[in-house]
Design a protein around this motif. Structure first.
Motif, mmCIF file in Angstrom:
data_model
loop_
_atom_site.group_PDB
_atom_site.id
_atom_site.type_symbol
_atom_site.label_atom_id
_atom_site.label_comp_id
_atom_site.label_asym_id
_atom_site.label_seq_id
_atom_site.Cartn_x
_atom_site.Cartn_y
_atom_site.Cartn_z
ATOM 1 N N LEU A 17 31.173 26.959 84.773
ATOM 2 C CA LEU A 17 31.637 25.780 85.516
ATOM 3 C C LEU A 17 32.752 25.059 84.764
ATOM 4 O O LEU A 17 33.738 24.635 85.364
ATOM 5 C CB LEU A 17 30.465 24.832 85.782
ATOM 6 N N SER A 18 32.605 24.920 83.438
ATOM 7 C CA SER A 18 33.652 24.254 82.656
ATOM 8 C C SER A 18 34.962 25.001 82.791
ATOM 9 O O SER A 18 36.021 24.398 82.975
ATOM 10 C CB SER A 18 33.319 24.214 81.164
ATOM 11 N N GLU A 19 34.869 26.316 82.701
ATOM 12 C CA GLU A 19 36.083 27.117 82.782
ATOM 13 C C GLU A 19 36.719 26.971 84.169
ATOM 14 O O GLU A 19 37.932 26.834 84.301
ATOM 15 C CB GLU A 19 35.736 28.579 82.497
ATOM 16 N N LYS A 20 35.863 26.972 85.191
ATOM 17 C CA LYS A 20 36.372 26.805 86.556
ATOM 18 C C LYS A 20 37.047 25.451 86.741
ATOM 19 O O LYS A 20 38.086 25.342 87.381
ATOM 20 C CB LYS A 20 35.209 26.914 87.561
ATOM 21 N N ILE A 21 36.428 24.426 86.161
ATOM 22 C CA ILE A 21 36.990 23.073 86.289
ATOM 23 C C ILE A 21 38.361 23.023 85.605
ATOM 24 O O ILE A 21 39.320 22.485 86.158
ATOM 25 C CB ILE A 21 36.015 22.028 85.711
ATOM 26 N N ASN A 22 38.441 23.614 84.412
ATOM 27 C CA ASN A 22 39.725 23.629 83.701
ATOM 28 C C ASN A 22 40.786 24.405 84.474
ATOM 29 O O ASN A 22 41.933 23.966 84.573
ATOM 30 C CB ASN A 22 39.563 24.250 82.311
ATOM 31 N N LEU A 23 40.377 25.533 85.020
ATOM 32 C CA LEU A 23 41.321 26.348 85.803
ATOM 33 C C LEU A 23 41.795 25.571 87.036
ATOM 34 O O LEU A 23 42.981 25.574 87.362
ATOM 35 C CB LEU A 23 40.655 27.654 86.235
ATOM 36 N N ARG A 25 42.026 22.418 87.384
ATOM 37 C CA ARG A 25 42.954 21.372 86.939
ATOM 38 C C ARG A 25 44.340 21.986 86.699
ATOM 39 O O ARG A 25 45.348 21.438 87.137
ATOM 40 C CB ARG A 25 42.414 20.760 85.631
ATOM 41 N N ASP A 26 44.369 23.132 86.023
ATOM 42 C CA ASP A 26 45.648 23.816 85.771
ATOM 43 C C ASP A 26 46.346 24.167 87.083
ATOM 44 O O ASP A 26 47.552 23.972 87.221
ATOM 45 C CB ASP A 26 45.414 25.121 84.989
ATOM 46 N N ILE A 27 45.571 24.676 88.031
ATOM 47 C CA ILE A 27 46.146 25.097 89.312
ATOM 48 C C ILE A 27 46.815 23.906 90.009
ATOM 49 O O ILE A 27 47.849 24.048 90.651
ATOM 50 C CB ILE A 27 45.053 25.745 90.210
ATOM 51 N N ARG A 186 31.531 18.064 85.192
ATOM 52 C CA ARG A 186 32.860 17.547 85.535
ATOM 53 C C ARG A 186 33.106 16.176 84.900
ATOM 54 O O ARG A 186 34.194 15.884 84.399
ATOM 55 C CB ARG A 186 32.973 17.438 87.060
ATOM 56 N N ASN A 187 32.089 15.331 84.919
ATOM 57 C CA ASN A 187 32.259 13.953 84.441
ATOM 58 C C ASN A 187 32.016 13.781 82.951
ATOM 59 O O ASN A 187 32.377 12.761 82.379
ATOM 60 C CB ASN A 187 31.321 13.009 85.204
ATOM 61 N N LYS A 188 31.381 14.752 82.332
ATOM 62 C CA LYS A 188 31.006 14.596 80.920
ATOM 63 C C LYS A 188 31.681 15.641 80.038
ATOM 64 O O LYS A 188 31.064 16.180 79.111
ATOM 65 C CB LYS A 188 29.474 14.700 80.753
#
Ligand SMILES: [Zn+2]
Length: 280
Positions: A17-23, A25-27, A186-188
């Motif tokens: 999930l962290s990786e997905k959230i970062n990706l 954001r990049d997108i 996402r929030n933490k």
């Protein structure tokens, strides 16, 4: 499912999930890199149009002066020719004045004409420069855009792959817990599951109520930290926490700690936001 397996799944899920959230954001962010360049190109194009309009206006003015100059030349030549057929001093003086006036005008128009010609040549130069800058910028932008599109596509395919892994891991887990878990991550800052050690949440470092900490020790169901909302799992502290867990006073100590710790108050505020999100 044994609780230890659930926690293990949640930890793997947390990475995904962290990786997905970062990706994600990049997108969103990467295409914004082009904005400055797109704005520069828009300014160049605007200036190109304005300079062309200037050029047209100057061209008209130049034509006017050219006509006026030709007229003044004709007037002078005509007056000069008339010089051959005059007979009186007065006629001579009138004609002479006509010739001088015409010559003066000629000079004036010639100057104006030269000025407009210089302006035209300057504008022409600027327009050419502008044009080649626009070409260059368009090429650069196209290349960068292609690069960025490829990068975004690559990240999207990574997201798709992670989503598949996520769906496999999700199996057998409570959807409501998963929903909360994703929000917390996402929030933490990517941390949704933390250990409780010696009765302290390792996410927000708050001392948890003793009976609550004991419940986590027994690991019967998923519990969320009441302060930071993260999922908690029990982990033996180095000093051993049996003593702490049996300490009757721990609850009141925890309360004291609550009151004078500013950082933790912030955490609590954040937690409220997280809860509001759930209700949406
Ligand atoms: Zn916490």
């Amino acid at each position: 499912m044994v609780m230890e397996d659930v926690f293990e799944k949640l930890r793997s899920l947390q990475d995904i999930l962290s990786e997905k959230i970062n990706l994600g954001r990049d997108i969103q962010e990467i295409p914004k890199l082009l904005i400055t360049q797109e704005e520069l190109l828009a300014r160049l194009k605007k200036s190109f149009i304005e300079k062309n309009q200037d050029y047209e206006r100057t061209k008209l003015a130049e034509g006017d002066f050219r006509n006026q100059l030709a007229q003044a030349e004709m007037d002078r030549e005509k007056a000069e020719k008339n010089m051959d057929s005059i007979s009186t001093q007065r006629e001579y003086e009138a004609l002479d004045k006509e010739i001088r006036d015409a010559a003066e005008k000629e000079q004036q128009f010639r100057k104006e004409l030269q000025r407009e010609e210089r302006a035209l040549s300057d504008l022409n130069e600027q327009i050419k420069q502008n044009e080649s800058l626009i070409d260059q910028q368009e090429k650069d932008l196209e290349e960068r855009r292609a690069g960025i599109e490829a990068e975004v596509a690559e990240k999207k395919s990574q997201v798709a792959k992670l989503t598949e892994e996520e769906q496999v891991l999700n199996q057998g887990l409570d959807p409501e817990v998963l929903f909360k878990f994703e929000r917390i991550i996402r929030n933490k800052g990517g941390q949704g599951i933390v250990a409780i050690k010696g009765g302290v949440c390792m996410g927000c470092h708050m001392i948890l109520p003793v009976d609550f900490a004991n419940r986590i020790h027994n690991q019967e169901k998923i519990e969320f930290c009441p302060y930071c909302s993260r999922i908690l799992f029990y982990e033996e502290s180095e000093q051993g926490d049996e003593e702490f867990l049996n300490n009757e006073d721990a609850g009141s100590l925890a309360d004291l700690d609550d009151m004078d710790d500013d950082e933790d108050e912030e955490e609590e505020e954040e937690e409220e936001k997280v809860n509001i999100d759930y209700e949406e």
